[in-house]
Design a protein around this motif. Structure first.
Motif, short mmCIF file in Angstrom:
data_model
loop_
_atom_site.label_atom_id
_atom_site.label_comp_id
_atom_site.label_asym_id
_atom_site.label_seq_id
_atom_site.Cartn_x
_atom_site.Cartn_y
_atom_site.Cartn_z
N GLY A 65 40.59 38.95 47.48
CA GLY A 65 40.39 40.04 46.74
C GLY A 65 38.37 40.22 46.57
N THR A 66 37.71 39.41 46.89
CA THR A 66 36.65 39.63 47.29
C THR A 66 36.40 41.49 48.27
OG1 THR A 66 35.56 37.43 46.43
CG2 THR A 66 34.55 39.14 47.49
N ALA A 67 37.70 41.03 49.72
CA ALA A 67 36.83 41.58 50.73
C ALA A 67 37.71 42.66 49.66
CB ALA A 67 38.05 41.64 51.59
N LEU A 106 26.59 48.48 47.12
CA LEU A 106 27.12 48.28 46.94
C LEU A 106 28.42 47.60 47.02
CD1 LEU A 106 28.12 52.02 45.88
CD2 LEU A 106 26.66 50.61 44.43
N ALA A 107 28.43 47.03 48.28
CA ALA A 107 29.92 46.31 48.75
C ALA A 107 28.53 44.95 48.74
CB ALA A 107 30.44 46.91 50.37
N ALA A 108 27.63 45.27 48.97
CA ALA A 108 27.09 43.49 49.44
C ALA A 108 26.09 43.12 48.19
CB ALA A 108 26.21 43.86 49.36
N ALA A 109 26.65 44.17 46.64
CA ALA A 109 26.75 43.35 45.59
C ALA A 109 27.37 43.07 44.79
CB ALA A 109 25.64 44.76 44.84
N VAL A 110 28.32 43.48 45.56
CA VAL A 110 30.59 42.71 44.86
C VAL A 110 30.34 42.08 45.81
CG1 VAL A 110 32.32 43.11 45.34
CG2 VAL A 110 30.95 45.34 44.12
N ALA A 111 29.63 41.34 46.78
CA ALA A 111 30.48 40.26 47.18
C ALA A 111 29.46 39.14 46.83
CB ALA A 111 30.49 40.62 48.70
N ALA A 112 28.26 39.09 46.54
CA ALA A 112 27.32 37.94 46.19
C ALA A 112 27.93 37.90 44.73
CB ALA A 112 25.82 39.03 45.97
N SER A 113 28.60 39.05 43.96
CA SER A 113 28.86 38.65 42.33
C SER A 113 30.31 37.02 42.58
CB SER A 113 29.32 40.29 41.23
OG SER A 113 30.50 40.27 42.36
N ALA A 114 30.65 37.07 43.79
CA ALA A 114 31.72 36.75 44.29
C ALA A 114 31.21 35.28 44.97
CB ALA A 114 33.23 37.51 44.56
N ARG A 115 29.85 35.26 44.74
CA ARG A 115 30.04 33.89 45.41
C ARG A 115 30.15 34.51 47.13
NH1 ARG A 115 32.68 31.21 41.53
NH2 ARG A 115 33.93 30.76 44.01
N VAL A 118 33.86 40.34 54.24
CA VAL A 118 32.59 38.72 53.93
C VAL A 118 33.35 37.84 53.89
CG1 VAL A 118 32.99 40.58 51.82
CG2 VAL A 118 35.03 38.99 51.98
N ARG A 119 32.08 36.75 54.15
CA ARG A 119 32.19 35.27 54.03
C ARG A 119 31.91 34.33 53.18
NH1 ARG A 119 28.41 36.08 58.72
NH2 ARG A 119 26.50 36.84 57.85
N SER A 120 32.36 33.17 53.09
CA SER A 120 32.52 32.18 52.42
C SER A 120 32.57 30.63 52.65
CB SER A 120 32.70 32.36 50.92
OG SER A 120 32.62 31.56 49.76
N GLY A 121 31.57 30.27 52.23
CA GLY A 121 31.98 28.26 52.84
C GLY A 121 32.67 28.11 51.59
N PHE A 122 33.64 26.82 53.11
CA PHE A 122 35.04 26.59 52.01
C PHE A 122 34.92 24.49 52.68
CE2 PHE A 122 38.88 24.01 50.96
CZ PHE A 122 39.12 24.04 49.44
N GLY A 123 34.12 23.44 52.04
CA GLY A 123 34.26 22.54 52.66
C GLY A 123 33.47 21.54 53.93
N GLY A 124 32.85 23.19 54.52
CA GLY A 124 32.08 22.71 55.41
C GLY A 124 32.72 23.26 56.57
#
Length: 106
Positions: free
Chosen positions: A36-38, A60-69, A86-92
């Motif tokens: 959803g963030t992507a 603008l895309a970076a700002a939206v991604a940052a607002s979604a951690r 976009v990328r994010s961490g989960f459980g290492g």
């Protein structure tokens, strides 16, 4: 005595199954959240390309991604089409999702 050992073993196995299923459920939820963030980041970037929103499309895309951690892993522009990953961490682990947005094909 033997019944107690078997009971403890059954409880331990059940606990491990619950822990594993909880981790798998959390990873699935994180994957969907990141998808959803992507989508939101790609749509915002496409709005920036079309002029509907002022600013740099990838910024603008970076700002939206940052607002979604999350953070933008890549952002590319082809005419009025924006492709954002976009990328994010989960459980290492690193979770990655990508989306593309722009005007419909003519």
């Amino acid at each position: 005595m033997a019944g107690s050992a078997i009971g403890a073993g059954v409880i331990a196995v059940a606990g491990l199954l619950v822990l594993g299923l909880s981790a798998a459920g959390g990873a699935a939820a994180e994957s969907q959240r990141l998808a959803g963030t992507a989508d939101a980041a790609a749509l915002t970037a496409a709005d920036g390309l079309s002029g509907a929103v002022p600013g740099d499309a990838c910024g603008l895309a970076a700002a939206v991604a940052a607002s979604a951690r999350a953070e933008v892993a890549s952002c590319s522009v082809d005419g009025l089409i924006a492709t954002v990953s976009v990328r994010s961490g989960f459980g290492g682990f690193t979770v990655v999702a990508a989306a593309r947005a722009g005007p419909p094909p003519s």
